[in-house]
Design an enzyme around this catalytic site. Sequence first.
Site, PDB file in Angstrom:
ATOM      1  N   ARG A  28       0.821  -1.218   0.000  1.00 39.92           N
ATOM      2  CA  ARG A  28       0.000   0.000   0.000  1.00 39.92           C
ATOM      3  C   ARG A  28       0.855   1.267   0.000  1.00 39.92           C
ATOM      4  O   ARG A  28       0.436   2.295  -0.519  1.00 39.92           O
ATOM      5  CB  ARG A  28      -0.950  -0.018   1.221  1.00 39.92           C
ATOM      6  N   ILE A  54      -7.277   8.043  -0.963  1.00 43.01           N
ATOM      7  CA  ILE A  54      -7.219   6.586  -1.134  1.00 43.01           C
ATOM      8  C   ILE A  54      -8.138   6.039  -0.044  1.00 43.01           C
ATOM      9  O   ILE A  54      -8.096   6.494   1.094  1.00 43.01           O
ATOM     10  CB  ILE A  54      -5.764   6.067  -1.014  1.00 43.01           C
ATOM     11  N   SER A  55      -9.015   5.115  -0.367  1.00 45.05           N
ATOM     12  CA  SER A  55     -10.007   4.641   0.606  1.00 45.05           C
ATOM     13  C   SER A  55      -9.338   3.933   1.788  1.00 45.05           C
ATOM     14  O   SER A  55      -8.235   3.413   1.672  1.00 45.05           O
ATOM     15  CB  SER A  55     -10.975   3.666  -0.064  1.00 45.05           C
ATOM     16  N   HIS A  56     -10.059   3.873   2.937  1.00 48.36           N
ATOM     17  CA  HIS A  56      -9.614   3.090   4.083  1.00 48.36           C
ATOM     18  C   HIS A  56      -9.445   1.632   3.642  1.00 48.36           C
ATOM     19  O   HIS A  56     -10.291   1.120   2.915  1.00 48.36           O
ATOM     20  CB  HIS A  56     -10.697   3.061   5.177  1.00 48.36           C
ATOM     21  N   PRO A  57      -8.406   0.962   4.127  1.00 51.09           N
ATOM     22  CA  PRO A  57      -8.249  -0.452   3.778  1.00 51.09           C
ATOM     23  C   PRO A  57      -9.506  -1.271   4.092  1.00 51.09           C
ATOM     24  O   PRO A  57      -9.895  -2.138   3.314  1.00 51.09           O
ATOM     25  CB  PRO A  57      -7.077  -0.903   4.647  1.00 51.09           C
TER      26      PRO A  57
END
Length: 205
Positions: A28, A54-57
């Site tokens: 990431r 970037i979205s939360h995992p």
Amino acid sequence: MRRKLIEELKERGISDENILQAFDATPRHFFLDLAFEKQAYSNTAFQIGKGQTISHPYTVAFQTQLLELKKREKILEIGTGSGFQTAILCQLGTKVFSIERHRELYLNAKNILEKLGHQPRLNFGDGFKGLPTFAPFDKILVTCGAPFIPQALLDQLKVGGILVIPVGEGKKQIMTRMIKLSETEFEEATYGDFSFVPMLENKAK
Ligand code: SAH
């Protein structure tokens, strides 16, 4: 750090081993500014430029799980952004098409995904239109907050296919899953509140 994140995802209900493995295999930190490298495996969203994140995992894992992916399926993603979600889909052995409305982000994602050896088909354009030339898709994933469910995306889904889309304007969106039962019938289910940057129409630049 990556292992710790995977433990966290498991605790929060991500049980699909293939998805956990895809997270394990995807760096990431490649997708973030160098300044964020140390925090790349914490469960948070980050700015990726152009006011986008970037979205939360967990969000990436949750949306991916809702898609019930099988190897070699044809997937359309709306909102390439950093390319992290795209990398996870590629890692799962699917054939990925993705659309991004910001040229700079599109170019950046292209560069990183190439470096990682993935071969998604990235497109610069407006996700509201989908990709009619490559339709139909087995699954469609929207990673920005949609004001409504675009008809073009429902049309471009195979019968038996799944669309995962966060729906709602403003700060919160309701995670929505549509299963296409026939050309005209859909089964709809919702999965709680999430927060995404908005899906904007006719704003490719
Ligand atoms: N999947 C991404 C999430 C990025 S945030 C990741 O893992 O990093 C959502 C992205 O959707 C932003 O980059 C934004 O520019 C893009 N977006 C918003 N509206 C869009 C539209 N109509 N068509 C294509 N992309 C859009």
